[in-house]
Design a protein around this motif. Structure first.
Motif, PDB file in Angstrom:
ATOM      1  N   ASP A  89       3.015   7.908   8.390  1.00 28.36           N
ATOM      2  CA  ASP A  89       2.783   6.689   7.606  1.00 28.36           C
ATOM      3  C   ASP A  89       3.323   5.473   8.346  1.00 28.36           C
ATOM      4  O   ASP A  89       2.645   4.439   8.455  1.00 28.36           O
TER       5      ASP A  89
ATOM      6  N   THR B 230     -10.222  11.731  -0.982  1.00 33.36           N
ATOM      7  CA  THR B 230     -10.272  10.901  -2.185  1.00 33.36           C
ATOM      8  C   THR B 230     -10.331  11.774  -3.428  1.00 33.36           C
ATOM      9  O   THR B 230      -9.698  11.464  -4.452  1.00 33.36           O
TER      10      THR B 230
ATOM     11  N   PHE C  75      -3.161   4.716   0.044  1.00 35.39           N
ATOM     12  CA  PHE C  75      -3.812   5.236   1.247  1.00 35.39           C
ATOM     13  C   PHE C  75      -3.177   6.579   1.572  1.00 35.39           C
ATOM     14  O   PHE C  75      -1.998   6.660   1.890  1.00 35.39           O
ATOM     15  N   THR C  76      -3.961   7.635   1.475  1.00 29.54           N
ATOM     16  CA  THR C  76      -3.460   8.985   1.672  1.00 29.54           C
ATOM     17  C   THR C  76      -4.296   9.730   2.699  1.00 29.54           C
ATOM     18  O   THR C  76      -5.495   9.485   2.828  1.00 29.54           O
TER      19      THR C  76
ATOM     20  N   ASP D 170       1.535   5.416   0.288  1.00 32.19           N
ATOM     21  CA  ASP D 170       1.166   6.804   0.552  1.00 32.19           C
ATOM     22  C   ASP D 170       1.250   7.553  -0.780  1.00 32.19           C
ATOM     23  O   ASP D 170       1.898   7.071  -1.723  1.00 32.19           O
TER      24      ASP D 170
ATOM     25  N   LEU E 130       3.087  -0.839   4.191  1.00 30.28           N
ATOM     26  CA  LEU E 130       2.747   0.540   3.843  1.00 30.28           C
ATOM     27  C   LEU E 130       4.033   1.298   3.575  1.00 30.28           C
ATOM     28  O   LEU E 130       4.896   1.420   4.452  1.00 30.28           O
TER      29      LEU E 130
ATOM     30  N   ALA F 224      -7.832  -0.904   3.964  1.00 34.12           N
ATOM     31  CA  ALA F 224      -7.082  -1.424   2.810  1.00 34.12           C
ATOM     32  C   ALA F 224      -7.045  -2.945   2.828  1.00 34.12           C
ATOM     33  O   ALA F 224      -7.216  -3.591   1.789  1.00 34.12           O
TER      34      ALA F 224
ATOM     35  N   VAL G  50       0.868  -1.171   0.000  1.00 32.88           N
ATOM     36  CA  VAL G  50       0.000   0.000   0.000  1.00 32.88           C
ATOM     37  C   VAL G  50       0.910   1.228   0.000  1.00 32.88           C
ATOM     38  O   VAL G  50       1.902   1.269   0.737  1.00 32.88           O
TER      39      VAL G  50
ATOM     40  N   ILE H  82      -7.789   4.977  -1.039  1.00 29.93           N
ATOM     41  CA  ILE H  82      -8.412   5.261   0.246  1.00 29.93           C
ATOM     42  C   ILE H  82      -7.950   6.641   0.692  1.00 29.93           C
ATOM     43  O   ILE H  82      -6.761   6.851   0.973  1.00 29.93           O
TER      44      ILE H  82
ATOM     45  N   LYS I 230      -4.174   9.127   9.851  1.00 28.41           N
ATOM     46  CA  LYS I 230      -2.870   8.629  10.270  1.00 28.41           C
ATOM     47  C   LYS I 230      -2.400   9.458  11.473  1.00 28.41           C
ATOM     48  O   LYS I 230      -2.621  10.674  11.477  1.00 28.41           O
TER      49      LYS I 230
ATOM     50  N   GLY J 153      -7.036   3.399   8.126  1.00 26.54           N
ATOM     51  CA  GLY J 153      -6.842   3.285   6.679  1.00 26.54           C
ATOM     52  C   GLY J 153      -6.250   1.961   6.266  1.00 26.54           C
ATOM     53  O   GLY J 153      -6.636   1.385   5.238  1.00 26.54           O
ATOM     54  N   MET J 154      -5.320   1.446   7.045  1.00 22.23           N
ATOM     55  CA  MET J 154      -4.722   0.154   6.708  1.00 22.23           C
ATOM     56  C   MET J 154      -5.695  -0.996   6.958  1.00 22.23           C
ATOM     57  O   MET J 154      -5.687  -1.986   6.217  1.00 22.23           O
TER      58      MET J 154
END
Length: 211
Positions: free
Chosen positions: A164, A108, A103-104, A9, A157, A144, A7, A126, A135, A140-141
């Motif tokens: 992150d 979105t 995943f940021t 960032d 990640l 994911a 995943v 995401i 974060k 988020g993870m």
């Protein structure tokens, strides 16, 4: 534990948005008659959450949806590039049959703008607006993992920011530091540190640590 998927960032990891994102915020705040701010103040506000939250904080008041759109109008059409090696790495992941997952902390909507501008086509995106906690929370993870059909401890990640790496650790995922990113801090603990995006290819199917 064996890593199933990577995943990524976005800002500072896939996309070199070091200038374009802060500049878009600076212009948006000025348009909304907010205070004069610097790019450094924008970057310092990133941990607050989505662009909507950041923009309201920088302007100093609650904003309407139409006012939030000011930021997206400033962002739309910006010239932004993927970091060297990113596009080839993502293409190689796809050749291995693995999805491109992002995943940021950005929304979105802004993620899709910037990824498209950089020529990145992601299978899973995401944004910070899809999770309850930003974060370094694990939300988020965990999301994911559900979308990728695996467990959080079988994900890595890759990100440049300490947030992150902390998000990865809080989810039980493998934390991978992107040393090319603008928020990279060598003092922040990471399970793995990469000097180039291409090194992430070796993560898929590998075993990292005793997880």
């Amino acid at each position: 534990m064996r890593i199933d998927d990577v995943v990524w960032d976005m800002d500072g990891t896939l996309v070199d948005s070091t200038r374009v994102v802060p500049d878009a915020f600076v212009r948006a705040v000025a348009t909304l008659n907010g205070p004069v701010i610097t790019s450094a103040e924008v970057v310092a506000a990133y941990p607050r959450g989505t662009p909507e939250v950041i923009l309201s904080f920088l302007v100093g008041r609650e904003l309407s949806p139409d006012e939030h759109d000011v930021y997206y109008r400033q962002l739309d059409g910006v010239a932004v590039s993927a970091y060297p090696g990113v596009l080839a790495t993502l293409a190689a992941l796809r050749e291995k049959g693995r999805p491109v997952a992002v995943f940021t902390g950005a929304s979105t909507r802004s993620a899709r703008i910037l990824l498209a501008a950089a020529g990145i086509d992601a299978d899973v995106v995401i944004g910070g607006d899809q999770v309850s906690r930003p974060k370094p929370a694990p939300d988020g993870m965990l999301l994911a993992a559900r979308r990728l059909g695996t467990r959080p401890d079988r994900l890595a990640l890759v990100g440049d920011s300490p947030l992150d790496l902390r998000a990865a650790r809080s989810a039980g995922s493998v934390s991978v530091s992107a040393a090319w990113g603008h928020l990279y801090d060598p003092a922040e603990p990471a399970d793995v540190t990469l000097s180039t995006p291409g090194e992430a290819l070796a993560l898929v199917g590998s075993v990292v640590g005793d997880r």
